[in-house]
Motif scaffolding. Structure first.
Motif, PDB file in Angstrom:
ATOM      1  N   VAL A  43     -48.021-104.711  38.823  1.00 18.67           N
ATOM      2  CA  VAL A  43     -48.614-103.378  38.961  1.00 18.67           C
ATOM      3  C   VAL A  43     -48.922-102.808  37.569  1.00 18.67           C
ATOM      4  CG1 VAL A  43     -46.375-102.185  38.986  1.00 18.67           C
ATOM      5  CG2 VAL A  43     -48.312-101.144  40.125  1.00 18.67           C
ATOM      6  N   ASN A  44     -49.942-101.960  37.509  1.00 16.80           N
ATOM      7  CA  ASN A  44     -50.268-101.260  36.269  1.00 16.80           C
ATOM      8  C   ASN A  44     -49.793 -99.817  36.406  1.00 16.80           C
ATOM      9  OD1 ASN A  44     -51.286-100.020  34.021  1.00 16.80           O
ATOM     10  ND2 ASN A  44     -53.399-100.660  34.343  1.00 16.80           N
ATOM     11  N   MET A  45     -48.814 -99.431  35.602  1.00 15.06           N
ATOM     12  CA  MET A  45     -48.276 -98.072  35.663  1.00 15.06           C
ATOM     13  C   MET A  45     -48.584 -97.283  34.394  1.00 15.06           C
ATOM     14  SD  MET A  45     -44.584 -98.678  37.508  1.00 15.06           S
ATOM     15  CE  MET A  45     -44.177 -96.954  37.399  1.00 15.06           C
ATOM     16  N   LYS A  53     -43.748 -96.844  30.231  1.00 18.12           N
ATOM     17  CA  LYS A  53     -43.929 -97.639  29.015  1.00 18.12           C
ATOM     18  C   LYS A  53     -43.636 -99.099  29.318  1.00 18.12           C
ATOM     19  CE  LYS A  53     -44.335 -94.110  26.116  1.00 18.12           C
ATOM     20  NZ  LYS A  53     -44.500 -93.846  24.744  1.00 18.12           N
ATOM     21  N   ALA A  54     -44.461 -99.975  28.774  1.00 19.13           N
ATOM     22  CA  ALA A  54     -44.228-101.411  28.928  1.00 19.13           C
ATOM     23  C   ALA A  54     -43.055-101.810  28.032  1.00 19.13           C
ATOM     24  CB  ALA A  54     -45.478-102.201  28.561  1.00 19.13           C
ATOM     25  N   VAL A  55     -42.058-102.458  28.632  1.00 17.95           N
ATOM     26  CA  VAL A  55     -40.863-102.913  27.917  1.00 17.95           C
ATOM     27  C   VAL A  55     -40.539-104.328  28.377  1.00 17.95           C
ATOM     28  CG1 VAL A  55     -39.924-100.577  27.667  1.00 17.95           C
ATOM     29  CG2 VAL A  55     -39.266-101.957  29.632  1.00 17.95           C
ATOM     30  N   GLY A 106     -36.425-111.026  29.809  1.00 19.94           N
ATOM     31  CA  GLY A 106     -37.489-110.907  28.820  1.00 19.94           C
ATOM     32  C   GLY A 106     -38.884-110.711  29.380  1.00 19.94           C
ATOM     33  N   LYS A 107     -39.035-110.657  30.715  1.00 16.88           N
ATOM     34  CA  LYS A 107     -40.355-110.441  31.301  1.00 16.88           C
ATOM     35  C   LYS A 107     -40.807-109.005  31.073  1.00 16.88           C
ATOM     36  CE  LYS A 107     -40.104-113.925  34.917  1.00 16.88           C
ATOM     37  NZ  LYS A 107     -40.088-114.186  36.341  1.00 16.88           N
ATOM     38  N   GLY A 108     -42.131-108.807  30.995  1.00 14.64           N
ATOM     39  CA  GLY A 108     -42.687-107.476  30.820  1.00 14.64           C
ATOM     40  C   GLY A 108     -42.528-106.641  32.070  1.00 14.64           C
ATOM     41  N   CYS A 109     -42.056-105.419  31.908  1.00 16.68           N
ATOM     42  CA  CYS A 109     -41.900-104.519  33.051  1.00 16.68           C
ATOM     43  C   CYS A 109     -42.171-103.082  32.593  1.00 16.68           C
ATOM     44  CB  CYS A 109     -40.516-104.664  33.684  1.00 16.68           C
ATOM     45  SG  CYS A 109     -39.142-104.705  32.544  1.00 16.68           S
ATOM     46  N   TRP A 110     -42.197-102.173  33.550  1.00 15.77           N
ATOM     47  CA  TRP A 110     -42.526-100.776  33.288  1.00 15.77           C
ATOM     48  C   TRP A 110     -41.278 -99.916  33.363  1.00 15.77           C
ATOM     49  CZ3 TRP A 110     -47.067 -99.842  31.296  1.00 15.77           C
ATOM     50  CH2 TRP A 110     -48.150-100.660  31.614  1.00 15.77           C
ATOM     51  N   ALA A 111     -40.987 -99.188  32.294  1.00 15.17           N
ATOM     52  CA  ALA A 111     -39.900 -98.206  32.289  1.00 15.17           C
ATOM     53  C   ALA A 111     -40.491 -96.858  32.670  1.00 15.17           C
ATOM     54  CB  ALA A 111     -39.254 -98.146  30.916  1.00 15.17           C
ATOM     55  N   LEU A 133     -34.599 -96.888  26.558  1.00 15.05           N
ATOM     56  CA  LEU A 133     -34.670 -95.424  26.472  1.00 15.05           C
ATOM     57  C   LEU A 133     -35.353 -94.983  25.173  1.00 15.05           C
ATOM     58  CD1 LEU A 133     -31.200 -94.395  27.890  1.00 15.05           C
ATOM     59  CD2 LEU A 133     -33.421 -94.323  29.045  1.00 15.05           C
ATOM     60  N   GLN A 134     -35.076 -95.686  24.079  1.00 14.31           N
ATOM     61  CA  GLN A 134     -35.721 -95.350  22.802  1.00 14.31           C
ATOM     62  C   GLN A 134     -37.224 -95.552  22.872  1.00 14.31           C
ATOM     63  OE1 GLN A 134     -33.451 -97.819  20.147  1.00 14.31           O
ATOM     64  NE2 GLN A 134     -31.872 -96.270  19.864  1.00 14.31           N
ATOM     65  N   LYS A 135     -37.657 -96.596  23.583  1.00 12.36           N
ATOM     66  CA  LYS A 135     -39.086 -96.822  23.728  1.00 12.36           C
ATOM     67  C   LYS A 135     -39.736 -95.715  24.558  1.00 12.36           C
ATOM     68  CE  LYS A 135     -42.504-100.235  23.939  1.00 12.36           C
ATOM     69  NZ  LYS A 135     -42.817-101.619  23.768  1.00 12.36           N
TER      70      LYS A 135
END
Length: 117
Positions: A39-41, A47-49, A55-60, A112-114
């Motif tokens: 999904v594109n959020m 934020k993409a993290v 290590g996979k890309g996910c949305w925070a 959280l910092q990102k």
């Protein structure tokens, strides 16, 4: 009082309700982050993290800090795949944290910092 939804499907009964800080005392809570590949959020303020477990890309989500406050000291965020896998094997992540000398916040703080940036 929170609203809940009770359901029955054949012999299976269940209830869906909003999370409360008293849920599962002492248990590590995992906030699932949607995978970037699913999904594109980007328009929602997410934020993409990287998932701290695989290590996979996910949305925070910008709502993540609210969950963190609710389960202070016993919550991590992980991609949906790791979250589902952890639900099937409840001791895997706490065991991994213990073996690596980590606390839940050690995995959570970079995410959280990102979100703050």
């Amino acid at each position: 009082m929170s609203q809940s939804y009770r359901f029955q499907l054949g012999s299976m009964k269940g209830e869906i309700k909003p999370a409360e800080s008293s849920d599962n005392p002492g248990e590590l809570m995992i906030v699932a982050m949607p995978l970037v590949s699913n999904v594109n959020m980007s328009d929602s303020g997410a934020k993409a993290v990287e998932c701290p477990l695989c290590g996979k890309g996910c949305w925070a989500s910008p709502h993540l800090p609210t969950a963190v406050k609710m389960y202070e000291g016993r919550v991590i965020a992980a991609c949906t795949e790791c979250s589902l896998r952890a639900n099937l094997n409840k001791g895997e992540i706490p065991g991994r944290l213990h073996a690596e000398g980590l606390q839940p916040n050690d995995l959570l703080m970079p995410i959280l910092q990102k979100l703050e940036n």
